[in-house]
Design a protein around this motif. Structure first.
Motif, short mmCIF file in Angstrom:
data_model
loop_
_atom_site.label_atom_id
_atom_site.label_comp_id
_atom_site.label_asym_id
_atom_site.label_seq_id
_atom_site.Cartn_x
_atom_site.Cartn_y
_atom_site.Cartn_z
N ILE A 196 5.68 115.70 -2.21
CA ILE A 196 6.61 115.00 -1.30
C ILE A 196 6.72 115.76 0.02
CG2 ILE A 196 9.04 114.39 -0.95
CD1 ILE A 196 9.16 113.69 -3.94
N TRP A 209 12.55 110.25 -6.00
CA TRP A 209 11.52 109.61 -6.80
C TRP A 209 12.06 109.21 -8.17
CZ3 TRP A 209 10.21 112.13 -11.36
CH2 TRP A 209 10.57 113.47 -11.46
N ASP A 217 12.23 106.26 -0.06
CA ASP A 217 12.65 106.87 1.21
C ASP A 217 14.02 106.35 1.62
OD1 ASP A 217 10.25 108.35 1.61
OD2 ASP A 217 9.25 106.49 2.24
N ARG A 276 1.37 109.02 -1.37
CA ARG A 276 2.29 108.05 -2.01
C ARG A 276 1.55 107.22 -3.05
NH1 ARG A 276 3.34 103.51 1.82
NH2 ARG A 276 1.29 103.01 0.97
N ASP A 277 0.35 106.74 -2.71
CA ASP A 277 -0.39 105.88 -3.63
C ASP A 277 -0.87 106.65 -4.86
OD1 ASP A 277 0.02 103.84 -1.84
OD2 ASP A 277 -1.99 103.95 -0.95
N THR A 299 13.61 111.78 0.73
CA THR A 299 12.78 111.07 -0.24
C THR A 299 13.12 111.51 -1.66
OG1 THR A 299 10.96 110.87 1.35
CG2 THR A 299 10.42 110.57 -0.98
N ALA A 305 2.08 107.01 -7.06
CA ALA A 305 2.41 105.71 -7.66
C ALA A 305 1.47 105.39 -8.81
CB ALA A 305 2.36 104.61 -6.60
N ARG A 313 3.61 115.14 2.00
CA ARG A 313 3.65 113.80 2.61
C ARG A 313 4.55 113.81 3.85
NH1 ARG A 313 7.30 109.37 1.41
NH2 ARG A 313 6.41 107.37 2.09
N ASP A 333 0.15 108.04 3.18
CA ASP A 333 0.03 106.88 2.28
C ASP A 333 -0.83 107.22 1.06
OD1 ASP A 333 1.58 105.43 4.00
OD2 ASP A 333 -0.07 104.29 4.90
N LEU A 374 8.04 106.75 -5.10
CA LEU A 374 8.85 107.41 -4.06
C LEU A 374 9.81 106.42 -3.42
CD1 LEU A 374 6.15 109.60 -2.27
CD2 LEU A 374 7.51 110.12 -4.31
#
Length: 468
Positions: free
Chosen positions: A423, A461, A454, A442-443, A459, A446, A426, A439, A452
């Motif tokens: 995090i 999770w 925001d 994040r992906d 941020t 995921a 990112r 991104d 995540l």
């Protein structure tokens, strides 16, 4: 308040024998194995009943018995090569662990059958003296079913229908095939107690008659149990107890619905039988409790992956609304809530403990809370506190929101500090305007089920395992 009475097959106004006080007995577990989902249904259903009655101001005495001597216990102890006492104590400890994880409060009293043998013998003697029971030549004692005029009233059956449809083994010592055992003569080597009829042990039905009346008196307010107990167990309890005391045994009979697994009856033979602890190894206990509470206590429940996933999503809606709301200022602001949610919640629960309707009220409260978080931040803590308070009546929303939303830490594909490090990476990428890298992080998270979120505060999770 109205409660559906199995005996009369209708909802009735609930009026306890003693104003402000409720005496309730629920048939508990036979402790030869770990508790299963059917037990969990009964545990949670009557936990909600108890919590709500107390919330409404009643002084509730809740009694749930333990059957710690019967044929299954004798057989299992023999198979395991352990004493009956060792087996039953081990299973009782496990039962208490399971119910604690499900948020089930302990009953006020938990009588064990082996602790009430003297009272059981005394009740059997009374039944014999009144002509409702008879000792047989084999050392057993039987109840004369046809002697009790009201037999079958709980299940709306008559004796001729029962006799015609009965698959009754030939028993030469019975006067009538419908008669049932009150006292069993001991076989060589079996656990036994001395009685006027020789060494033996109680029959299952008489145990509950003796324990309930010992704890709550000859007549009490509510008797509950699982759906499979109405016949013959509860029917026999009525016959024994009312014949012995000459009084009405119970005013209101309540029965929880069955648990089905993928729309099939739960049974070991079908291979769909699950113990509570097996289920809780995979699912958050509050998710399982929510699934049990979300259906009306008299309705059947379907235990299936999609049902659990839906329960999880519902709980996430509540915890997402609660997350980050500061409740420290509630005392100063609590006068600003108008009480309409509590009124609607109470109306739903007063209608035979209608938990689905009560939850619908809480979903309305969540929508109001989410609105307040955006438009009236000073109102949000009061609404959040009310959500916690009303949810607590159902045994829900006691966890810290962030902990629930992060999910089962044991299933995390990455350690928490690794997630936090990603995090931070990112955030640095976004600061450097490298949005492709941000991104990608994040992906990737995921894809592991780490979602995540925001916000202005930063941020956070949550963990949603893929395929859940």
């Amino acid at each position: 308040m109205q409660i559906y009475n199995t005996l009369t097959r209708r909802k009735e106004p609930f009026t306890p024998l003693e104003p402000g006080k409720v005496n309730m007995y629920v048939c508990g577990m036979t402790v030869y194995d770990y508790c299963h989902l059917g037990h969990a249904r009964v545990m949670v259903a009557f936990d909600v009943v108890t919590r709500y009655l107390r919330w409404r101001g009643y002084d509730v005495t809740y009694v749930r018995n333990i059957t710690d001597i019967d044929d299954k216990i004798l057989k299992r102890a023999d198979e395991n090569g352990e004493t009956i006492a060792a087996l039953t104590q081990r299973m009782i400890v496990a039962m208490h662990e399971d119910e604690a994880r499900l948020g089930v409060l302990r009953p006020n009293h938990e009588p064990r059958a082996t602790g009430h043998v003297a009272e059981i013998i005394a009740m059997i003697e009374t039944l014999i003296d009144k002509g409702y029971a008879y000792p047989a030549e084999n050392g057993d004692v039987y109840y004369r079913v046809r002697k009790f005029a009201g037999y079958g009233k709980l299940n709306n059956r008559n004796l001729d229908e029962m006799r015609a449809g009965a698959r009754v083994e030939v028993e030469e010592h019975k006067e009538d095939p419908l008669d049932f055992v009150l006292w069993k003569a001991a076989k060589p080597g079996e656990a036994s107690w001395s009685s006027p009829w020789g060494e033996g042990r109680p029959g299952w039905h008489i145990e509950c008659s003796a324990m309930s009346t010992c704890c709550l008196g000859d007549t009490f307010d509510i008797h509950g149990g699982g759906p499979d107990l109405t016949f013959p167990h509860h029917e026999n309890e009525i016959a024994q107890s009312e014949a012995a005391t000459g009084k009405t045994y119970v005013n209101t009979w309540m029965h929880a619905g069955a648990v089905r697994v993928n729309q099939e009856k739960m049974s070991k033979s079908l291979g769909n039988f699950s113990t509570i602890r097996e289920v809780l190894e995979v699912h958050d206990p509050e998710v399982v409790r929510y699934l049990l509470v979300a259906s009306h206590y008299r309705s059947p429940i379907n235990y299936a992956p999609d049902a659990l996933a839906e329960a999880r999503k519902s709980l996430e809606r509540f915890y997402n609304a609660l997350e980050g709301v500061d409740l420290t200022a509630v005392r100063a602001l609590e006068g600003r809530i108008d009480g309409r949610y509590a009124e609607r919640f109470t109306a739903a629960m007063d209608d035979d403990f209608n938990t689905p309707e009560a939850l619908a009220v809480l979903f309305d409260l969540v929508r109001e809370l989410n609105r307040a978080r955006k438009e009236s931040p000073d109102e949000a803590p009061v609404l959040a506190a009310e959500l916690r308070r009303l949810g607590g009546v159902l045994g829900l929303f006691a966890q810290e929101p962030q902990l629930f939303l992060k999910g089962d830490q044991a299933l995390l594909p990455l350690a928490e500090d690794e997630i936090e490090a990603r995090i931070v990476q990112r955030a640095e990428a976004k600061k450097a305007k490298d949005f492709v890298a941000a991104d990608t992080i994040r992906d990737e998270l995921a894809g592991l089920g780490i979602v995540l979120k925001d916000s202005r505060e930063g941020t956070s999770w949550i963990f949603e395992p893929p395929g859940r």
